[in-house]
Design an enzyme around this catalytic site. Sequence first.
Site, mmCIF file in Angstrom:
data_model
loop_
_atom_site.group_PDB
_atom_site.id
_atom_site.type_symbol
_atom_site.label_atom_id
_atom_site.label_comp_id
_atom_site.label_asym_id
_atom_site.label_seq_id
_atom_site.Cartn_x
_atom_site.Cartn_y
_atom_site.Cartn_z
ATOM 1 N N SER A 174 26.524 -19.174 19.075
ATOM 2 C CA SER A 174 27.365 -18.933 17.897
ATOM 3 C C SER A 174 27.091 -20.010 16.862
ATOM 4 O O SER A 174 26.703 -21.142 17.201
ATOM 5 C CB SER A 174 28.848 -18.979 18.287
ATOM 6 O OG SER A 174 29.686 -19.051 17.143
ATOM 7 N N TYR A 229 36.048 -23.572 21.994
ATOM 8 C CA TYR A 229 35.057 -22.499 21.866
ATOM 9 C C TYR A 229 33.755 -23.050 21.311
ATOM 10 O O TYR A 229 32.662 -22.785 21.850
ATOM 11 C CB TYR A 229 35.598 -21.397 20.963
ATOM 12 C CG TYR A 229 34.580 -20.326 20.650
ATOM 13 C CD1 TYR A 229 34.218 -19.380 21.607
ATOM 14 C CD2 TYR A 229 33.954 -20.266 19.394
ATOM 15 C CE1 TYR A 229 33.277 -18.399 21.331
ATOM 16 C CE2 TYR A 229 33.014 -19.286 19.112
ATOM 17 C CZ TYR A 229 32.675 -18.366 20.078
ATOM 18 O OH TYR A 229 31.738 -17.404 19.809
#
Length: 253
Positions: free
Chosen positions: A148, A161
């Site tokens: 990501s 995250y």
Amino acid sequence: MSYETLAGRTAVITGAASGMGAATALLLADRGARVALLARRADRLEEVAAAVTAKGGEALVVAADVTDQASVDAAAERVHTAYGEVDLVVNAAGVMLPNPVDEGRTDEWQRMLDTNVAGALRIIRAFTPDLVAAAAEGRTADLVNISSIGAHIAFPDYAVYGATKAALSHLSASLRTEFSPRDVRVTNIEPGLTDTELGSHIDNAELSGRLDGMFDALGSLSGDDIADLVAYTTSRPRHVNLRQLIVLPTRQV
């Protein structure tokens, strides 16, 4: 092998029940690969498999939980029994559970670590011998990790995250030092805003609204966009490794 097809390849895709994983499975199958679909939701996997076979492709449904070693071991055995050696692995399973760190949501932290980092490692461990053997036989072998943009751009309340994705990105780079001398390619893809189920898992109304606002302002990628990158990367000549791909909606900076 034509560089526009993946005919003769055997792929394992995690997170194949939805989003980037499902889109990747459908496109790789459309390009000629046999696809083993791994995820927890067998009913959703059956739907993806049906879409593959409806277009003449070949798909294997394997209900598996990447956070559980025994489940991954059983999944690998099933794949090997059905398809034999694998030469393409896509780690697309992931969870995104943002919240302020001072809320101390340790259960969410553990779930993200177990899925995004340890889960990818379990899959890598299960199929590394296949990739190495395929490359040794002169065939193309690919490991693709879906990370990501959060791996290196900080977003408020996404600390854990982002940390898990930073770990995955670093793992990908480090694995190249081990795998590339054996002709196994490693590719790390870092998408920006992408319209998947991940956003629906957010239980914080403020954070959910903030994310919706970003989608409205910036637009988003789709799972199909990421699948296109995976298919392009893995269909290059075997001596070409696209090691790092960052893909964003045009308006995202």
